[in-house]
Design a protein around this motif. Sequence first.
Motif, mmCIF file in Angstrom:
data_model
loop_
_atom_site.group_PDB
_atom_site.id
_atom_site.type_symbol
_atom_site.label_atom_id
_atom_site.label_comp_id
_atom_site.label_asym_id
_atom_site.label_seq_id
_atom_site.Cartn_x
_atom_site.Cartn_y
_atom_site.Cartn_z
ATOM 1 N N ILE A 29 18.532 103.233 39.290
ATOM 2 C CA ILE A 29 18.594 104.434 40.105
ATOM 3 C C ILE A 29 19.059 105.378 38.860
ATOM 4 C CG2 ILE A 29 19.249 103.312 42.297
ATOM 5 C CD1 ILE A 29 22.173 104.215 41.772
ATOM 6 N N PRO A 30 18.811 106.500 38.948
ATOM 7 C CA PRO A 30 19.104 107.701 38.115
ATOM 8 C C PRO A 30 20.676 107.530 37.480
ATOM 9 C CG PRO A 30 17.708 108.675 39.529
ATOM 10 C CD PRO A 30 18.009 107.199 40.136
ATOM 11 N N MET A 31 21.392 107.383 38.525
ATOM 12 C CA MET A 31 22.905 107.032 38.109
ATOM 13 C C MET A 31 23.077 106.252 36.905
ATOM 14 S SD MET A 31 25.998 106.295 40.488
ATOM 15 C CE MET A 31 27.451 105.786 39.995
ATOM 16 N N PHE A 32 22.648 105.114 37.103
ATOM 17 C CA PHE A 32 22.907 104.207 36.038
ATOM 18 C C PHE A 32 21.876 104.411 34.848
ATOM 19 C CE2 PHE A 32 24.039 101.669 39.833
ATOM 20 C CZ PHE A 32 25.527 101.656 39.545
ATOM 21 N N GLU A 42 35.303 104.108 43.534
ATOM 22 C CA GLU A 42 34.535 105.505 43.344
ATOM 23 C C GLU A 42 33.114 105.460 42.865
ATOM 24 O OE1 GLU A 42 38.200 108.685 43.289
ATOM 25 O OE2 GLU A 42 37.760 107.735 41.421
ATOM 26 N N ILE A 43 33.037 104.668 41.634
ATOM 27 C CA ILE A 43 31.855 104.313 41.061
ATOM 28 C C ILE A 43 30.796 103.682 41.848
ATOM 29 C CG2 ILE A 43 30.453 103.020 39.175
ATOM 30 C CD1 ILE A 43 32.908 103.595 37.441
ATOM 31 N N VAL A 44 31.367 102.558 42.532
ATOM 32 C CA VAL A 44 30.368 101.969 43.487
ATOM 33 C C VAL A 44 30.015 102.966 44.442
ATOM 34 C CG1 VAL A 44 30.693 99.948 45.213
ATOM 35 C CG2 VAL A 44 31.409 99.650 43.165
ATOM 36 N N GLY A 45 31.041 103.886 45.145
ATOM 37 C CA GLY A 45 30.652 104.639 46.304
ATOM 38 C C GLY A 45 29.504 105.535 45.995
ATOM 39 N N ALA A 46 29.621 105.953 44.529
ATOM 40 C CA ALA A 46 28.663 106.992 44.013
ATOM 41 C C ALA A 46 27.356 106.350 44.035
ATOM 42 C CB ALA A 46 29.116 107.675 43.028
ATOM 43 N N ALA A 47 27.271 105.047 43.605
ATOM 44 C CA ALA A 47 25.944 104.513 43.649
ATOM 45 C C ALA A 47 25.366 104.323 44.745
ATOM 46 C CB ALA A 47 26.220 102.998 42.742
ATOM 47 N N ARG A 48 26.399 103.729 45.803
ATOM 48 C CA ARG A 48 25.806 103.631 47.234
ATOM 49 C C ARG A 48 25.188 105.079 47.760
ATOM 50 N NH1 ARG A 48 30.615 99.466 48.845
ATOM 51 N NH2 ARG A 48 29.397 97.648 47.926
ATOM 52 N N ALA A 49 25.965 106.034 47.552
ATOM 53 C CA ALA A 49 25.661 107.292 48.141
ATOM 54 C C ALA A 49 24.154 107.679 47.240
ATOM 55 C CB ALA A 49 26.305 108.406 47.731
ATOM 56 N N GLU A 50 24.087 107.447 46.033
ATOM 57 C CA GLU A 50 22.591 107.662 45.513
ATOM 58 C C GLU A 50 21.488 106.744 46.044
ATOM 59 O OE1 GLU A 50 20.520 107.675 41.054
ATOM 60 O OE2 GLU A 50 22.793 108.921 41.197
ATOM 61 N N ILE A 51 21.821 105.517 46.293
ATOM 62 C CA ILE A 51 20.901 104.614 46.746
ATOM 63 C C ILE A 51 20.508 105.167 48.315
ATOM 64 C CG2 ILE A 51 20.418 102.277 47.513
ATOM 65 C CD1 ILE A 51 22.233 101.372 45.075
ATOM 66 N N ALA A 52 21.323 105.637 49.215
ATOM 67 C CA ALA A 52 20.995 106.060 50.052
ATOM 68 C C ALA A 52 20.162 107.456 50.287
ATOM 69 C CB ALA A 52 22.266 106.273 51.055
#
Length: 142
Positions: free
Chosen positions: A36-39, A128-138
């Motif tokens: 994903i773009p975040m990573f 918070e990092i995990v939450g941000a990744a999950r939000a981006e995936i969603a």
Amino acid sequence: MPMIDIYAAAGTFGDPHQLAIDAAATVKSVEQVPDIPMFRKNTAAFVHELPSGAAANVDGDGNYVRVQVLTNAGALDRDKQLAVVRQLTDLVAKAAGDPTLTNRTWVLLTEAAPGGWGLWGHAHTNDEIVGAARAEIAKLRQ
């Protein structure tokens, strides 16, 4: 979203930019994070070319490479630690065109302390990092 720093004497690598791309891609792959773009945008490598004589071991040898990988806490289990060290060591030697460099490459694995992963102007905890990744995936699935 690791940060990778590679330190070597100037001229060790023919194409430092490609080495930076390859090192970032290698660690991202070993980490097995979603593409994903975040990573993709926040996994990066920096190649630091040191002046001659700026590094040495006890005997004065300066033909070493130091690679430091900073990850968020728990990103690399033992199998991933072994894989990232092996793959980065081999990558550095290949980029230098010197297979013997595998014997002179130090790879340090470091985890950011909770709250010690600054991104987007915020000191993130691992949750918070995990939450941000999950939000981006969603968002990408919508």
